[in-house]
Design a protein around this motif. Structure first.
Motif, mmCIF file in Angstrom:
data_model
loop_
_atom_site.group_PDB
_atom_site.id
_atom_site.type_symbol
_atom_site.label_atom_id
_atom_site.label_comp_id
_atom_site.label_asym_id
_atom_site.label_seq_id
_atom_site.Cartn_x
_atom_site.Cartn_y
_atom_site.Cartn_z
ATOM 1 N N ARG A 6 -6.991 -39.113 43.554
ATOM 2 C CA ARG A 6 -6.899 -40.281 42.664
ATOM 3 C C ARG A 6 -6.628 -39.845 41.228
ATOM 4 O O ARG A 6 -5.783 -40.422 40.543
ATOM 5 C CB ARG A 6 -8.174 -41.108 42.758
ATOM 6 N N VAL A 7 -7.340 -38.830 40.791
ATOM 7 C CA VAL A 7 -7.120 -38.280 39.440
ATOM 8 C C VAL A 7 -5.696 -37.726 39.340
ATOM 9 O O VAL A 7 -4.970 -37.996 38.382
ATOM 10 C CB VAL A 7 -8.153 -37.161 39.144
ATOM 11 N N HIS A 8 -5.314 -36.959 40.338
ATOM 12 C CA HIS A 8 -4.007 -36.306 40.352
ATOM 13 C C HIS A 8 -2.869 -37.329 40.342
ATOM 14 O O HIS A 8 -1.896 -37.177 39.600
ATOM 15 C CB HIS A 8 -3.936 -35.413 41.586
ATOM 16 N N ARG A 9 -3.019 -38.347 41.141
ATOM 17 C CA ARG A 9 -1.976 -39.385 41.232
ATOM 18 C C ARG A 9 -1.746 -40.060 39.887
ATOM 19 O O ARG A 9 -0.606 -40.278 39.473
ATOM 20 C CB ARG A 9 -2.390 -40.399 42.290
ATOM 21 N N GLU A 10 -2.824 -40.395 39.201
ATOM 22 C CA GLU A 10 -2.694 -41.031 37.894
ATOM 23 C C GLU A 10 -2.039 -40.086 36.890
ATOM 24 O O GLU A 10 -1.194 -40.489 36.098
ATOM 25 C CB GLU A 10 -4.060 -41.498 37.383
ATOM 26 N N ASN A 11 -2.414 -38.817 36.939
ATOM 27 C CA ASN A 11 -1.817 -37.844 36.018
ATOM 28 C C ASN A 11 -0.361 -37.553 36.356
ATOM 29 O O ASN A 11 0.440 -37.309 35.455
ATOM 30 C CB ASN A 11 -2.652 -36.563 35.981
ATOM 31 N N GLU B 177 6.405 -41.162 34.124
ATOM 32 C CA GLU B 177 6.624 -42.016 32.952
ATOM 33 C C GLU B 177 7.624 -41.457 31.946
ATOM 34 O O GLU B 177 8.334 -42.243 31.328
ATOM 35 C CB GLU B 177 5.290 -42.362 32.283
ATOM 36 N N PRO B 178 7.743 -40.143 31.764
ATOM 37 C CA PRO B 178 8.754 -39.652 30.829
ATOM 38 C C PRO B 178 10.196 -39.892 31.298
ATOM 39 O O PRO B 178 11.123 -39.843 30.493
ATOM 40 C CB PRO B 178 8.470 -38.147 30.731
ATOM 41 N N LEU B 179 10.389 -40.142 32.588
ATOM 42 C CA LEU B 179 11.736 -40.349 33.138
ATOM 43 C C LEU B 179 12.119 -41.823 33.080
ATOM 44 O O LEU B 179 11.271 -42.703 33.247
ATOM 45 C CB LEU B 179 11.781 -39.904 34.600
ATOM 46 N N PRO B 180 13.411 -42.095 32.905
ATOM 47 C CA PRO B 180 13.856 -43.499 32.982
ATOM 48 C C PRO B 180 13.537 -44.072 34.368
ATOM 49 O O PRO B 180 13.695 -43.382 35.381
ATOM 50 C CB PRO B 180 15.368 -43.420 32.777
ATOM 51 N N GLN B 181 13.078 -45.288 34.407
ATOM 52 C CA GLN B 181 12.686 -45.962 35.661
ATOM 53 C C GLN B 181 13.757 -45.821 36.745
ATOM 54 O O GLN B 181 13.447 -45.530 37.892
ATOM 55 C CB GLN B 181 12.413 -47.445 35.367
ATOM 56 N N GLU B 182 15.024 -45.996 36.370
ATOM 57 C CA GLU B 182 16.096 -45.989 37.358
ATOM 58 C C GLU B 182 16.391 -44.598 37.929
ATOM 59 O O GLU B 182 17.128 -44.480 38.910
ATOM 60 C CB GLU B 182 17.372 -46.616 36.778
ATOM 61 N N HIS B 183 15.831 -43.540 37.367
ATOM 62 C CA HIS B 183 16.073 -42.182 37.860
ATOM 63 C C HIS B 183 14.946 -41.649 38.737
ATOM 64 O O HIS B 183 15.116 -40.638 39.418
ATOM 65 C CB HIS B 183 16.236 -41.211 36.692
ATOM 66 N N ARG B 184 13.812 -42.283 38.726
ATOM 67 C CA ARG B 184 12.603 -41.726 39.348
ATOM 68 C C ARG B 184 12.730 -41.500 40.846
ATOM 69 O O ARG B 184 12.383 -40.427 41.346
ATOM 70 C CB ARG B 184 11.402 -42.614 39.045
ATOM 71 N N ASP B 185 13.205 -42.480 41.595
ATOM 72 C CA ASP B 185 13.318 -42.320 43.048
ATOM 73 C C ASP B 185 14.321 -41.229 43.405
ATOM 74 O O ASP B 185 14.070 -40.406 44.290
ATOM 75 C CB ASP B 185 13.728 -43.641 43.713
ATOM 76 N N ARG B 186 15.445 -41.206 42.713
ATOM 77 C CA ARG B 186 16.475 -40.199 42.990
ATOM 78 C C ARG B 186 15.952 -38.799 42.665
ATOM 79 O O ARG B 186 16.187 -37.841 43.400
ATOM 80 C CB ARG B 186 17.744 -40.503 42.178
#
Length: 164
Positions: free
Chosen positions: A123-128, A135-144
């Motif tokens: 749980r701690v790891h997932r949040e971090n 979060e530093p990556l643009p939303q549209e790039h995260r899955d790729r």
């Protein structure tokens, strides 16, 4: 892809696009491992390596795993895994049990305390991970990006046996 220039000088080596890209990947991985590992240590009292072994054992389920399988999964020596499991056993996170398929073998299994610890640490790891990795990556790039990392990880895993 454009034809790459031959590296002929130290400056060209230091400024080569591929060398820089891999260095950035390695630097990001090292920094993130430090940040995320330290959070697990401070908040859950276990090292990042212990957390990874707990995850490996969680994937194995009730049956547990022999030491050599843990060593292979983490690319560690069997001696290194033995020392780590000794510390984890002393902390009450894992236990060793007889391997019904191998009279001389021992299986490593999670204890109830190990189960609670890995859940809390995850749980701690997932949040971090969300905060420092996504979060530093643009939303549209995260899955790729996540898919590309999976591809790289599998390709490297598949290349390892060829190097031994």
């Amino acid at each position: 892809m454009a034809r790459e220039k031959e590296i002929a000088t130290a400056e060209q080596a230091a400024n080569d696009g591929l060398v820089l890209a891999f260095g950035r990947l390695q630097g990001a991985a090292n920094r993130l491992e430090y940040i995320l590992g330290r959070a697990i240590e401070e908040e859950c009292g276990i090292s990042h390596l212990m957390f990874e072994v707990l995850l490996i054992l969680g994937r194995a389920g009730e049956a547990g795993l022999p030491m050599r399988a843990i060593a292979q999964e983490r690319v560690l020596s069997t001696g290194g895994v033995t020392r780590l499991v000794d510390r984890m056993e002393a902390a009450g996170l894992v236990r060793r049990a007889a391997d019904p398929g191998d009279r001389r073998g021992r299986l490593v299994r999670l204890t109830p305390q190990g189960e609670e610890t890995v859940v809390r640490a995850a749980r701690v790891h997932r949040e971090n991970i969300r905060r420092h990795f996504l979060e530093p990556l643009p939303q549209e790039h995260r899955d790729r990006f996540a898919e590309d990392l999976k591809t790289l990880s599998h390709a490297a895993r598949d290349a390892l046996p060829k190097l031994r």
